[in-house]
Scaffold this active site. Sequence first.
Site, short mmCIF file in Angstrom:
data_model
loop_
_atom_site.label_atom_id
_atom_site.label_comp_id
_atom_site.label_asym_id
_atom_site.label_seq_id
_atom_site.Cartn_x
_atom_site.Cartn_y
_atom_site.Cartn_z
N LYS A 78 0.85 -1.20 0.00
CA LYS A 78 0.00 0.00 0.00
C LYS A 78 0.88 1.25 0.00
O LYS A 78 1.91 1.28 0.69
CB LYS A 78 -0.91 -0.02 1.23
CG LYS A 78 -1.95 1.09 1.26
CD LYS A 78 -2.87 0.99 2.49
CE LYS A 78 -3.94 2.07 2.49
NZ LYS A 78 -4.84 2.00 3.67
N SER A 159 -9.91 2.40 2.70
CA SER A 159 -8.98 3.10 1.85
C SER A 159 -7.99 2.18 1.12
O SER A 159 -7.34 2.63 0.17
CB SER A 159 -8.18 4.10 2.69
OG SER A 159 -7.35 3.42 3.62
N SER A 183 -10.26 0.13 7.07
CA SER A 183 -9.69 0.16 5.71
C SER A 183 -9.03 -1.12 5.24
O SER A 183 -8.66 -1.21 4.07
CB SER A 183 -8.68 1.29 5.60
OG SER A 183 -9.36 2.49 5.36
N1 GLN Z 1 -13.25 4.93 6.01
C1 GLN Z 1 -12.66 5.38 7.24
C2 GLN Z 1 -12.21 6.81 7.11
O1 GLN Z 1 -12.41 7.37 6.09
C3 GLN Z 1 -11.55 4.48 7.66
C4 GLN Z 1 -10.32 4.71 6.89
C5 GLN Z 1 -9.19 3.85 7.34
O2 GLN Z 1 -9.37 2.86 8.05
N2 GLN Z 1 -8.01 4.25 6.96
O3 GLN Z 1 -11.68 7.38 8.01
#
Ligand code: GLN
Length: 493
Positions: A78, A159, A183
């Site tokens: 990632k 994400s 995410s």
């Molecule tokens: N969707 C969540 C956010 O936008 C979690 C994102 C994540 O876990 N990095 O904060």
Amino acid sequence: MNALTDLGVAAIRDGVSAGEFSAREVAQAFIGAVEKARGLNAFTVETPDHALAAANAADRARASGSLKPLSGVPLGIKDLFATSGVRTTAGSRILEGFEPPYESTVSARLFAAGAGMLGKLNMDEFAMGSSNETSAWGPVISPWRRSDGGNAPLTPGGSSGGSASAVAARLAPAVTGTDTGGSIRQPAAFVGITGIKPTYGRCSRWGIVAFASSLDQAGPMARDVRDCAIMLEAMSGFDPKDSTSLDLPVPRWESNLSSDVRGKRIGIPKEYRIKGVPEEIDTVWERGIALMRDAGAEIVEVSLPHTRYALPAYYIIAPAEASSNLARYDGVRYGRRVHPGNGDLTAMYEATRAAGFGAEVKRRIMIGTYVLSAGFYDAYFNQAQKVRALIARDFERVWEKCDYLLTPTAPSAAFALGDKSADPIAMYLNDVFAVPASLAGLPAISVPAGLNEQGLPLGLQIVGKALDEQGVLNAALALEERAGFTARPDAWW
Ligand code: GLN
């Protein structure tokens, strides 16, 4: 398509070790798959030379009898992990062109275990998002399509959307993800793969671009539970460079895998039965409950009374920490700088940050600075911290009644790109089942458990006690064996 790309981590490791194929052949097969799938936009950088160099080293190691746990396994990383000399942008224009002079601890551990890198994976900007649409480099497309016609491209979730698409489309046997509020788990659920967020502190955060430091955790995403166990073992471990890293030995998760859950108590939290969630989510949850009961587990209804406050608390705490973490992007130290041309330093900061950050990141910085401001700190930030403590206490109490929790991972199947991007609240609701475990720092995994009527994957989440990754993996293995999820997307890309 080359069949080598159908192999997962354990199969590659064992096949290379047995001499059934060379690590070089494996790397070449995946490199070819990555090139063919550029339309999915899963990778932001391709690093075939890195993968080939590691593969050559693996083939030499086999000849000399010194194979390592991940020798010959090419991975996607990632783009939130700093990779030495390889562009690292966290999905943001503000880091455009940044090539870290250092390697994140987690990627360094994976490489030290013999793995190679196929490339960096696209993601929501600074990991803020649930659909990969906030990436400065464009959305990632899911390899899945609805079976009921309509070819609307679907989100792989976020994400870690590039990570999810890469594994589901067989572009990598396994990848790294990060999970701040879901995410790893939500994208894994959206594309029918497995992803685990370990206990907070298991994986070092050193060299991972910070979003919300008290929540961020790295974890693997792979085709199955065993591959996740192998990956997590290589990724975890104490790191003196991260003050929140746990100084504990890494358990032998893979060799202790067992799908025997007889006598284990599986809690079904009643507060997770949320109105408005589509029936298919309830159906797959009921199926999971029945499968675990068949496996000999005892199913108990439990209560986590503060669940409904988790999402609002998360969307105060995460932006607050983000606003502080992102203050470092000032056009001086990293990445992009925009000169307004008048020689004024403040104007340079403003122009850099205005051009460098996307809309969602700006929204989070605004929310974060607001809830931390002198006049509102007590009303919002302090209050959210108290809620966080109550949520952690809910979990501590629930462990008196059960060993694990079984819940849906996300409140829907994958949606079409564009469906929710205009409505931040609708987007935030994606995390409703994921954030409580994040706020409490607990290990949680998503396992594919079935398909909906449009032929899209649905995932179930297992949450466990702090440090009980073994229990979580074992319960997940029991579910995986009984759910028998073998569906995969047609290779249309
Ligand atoms: N969707 C969540 C956010 O936008 C979690 C994102 C994540 O876990 N990095 O904060």
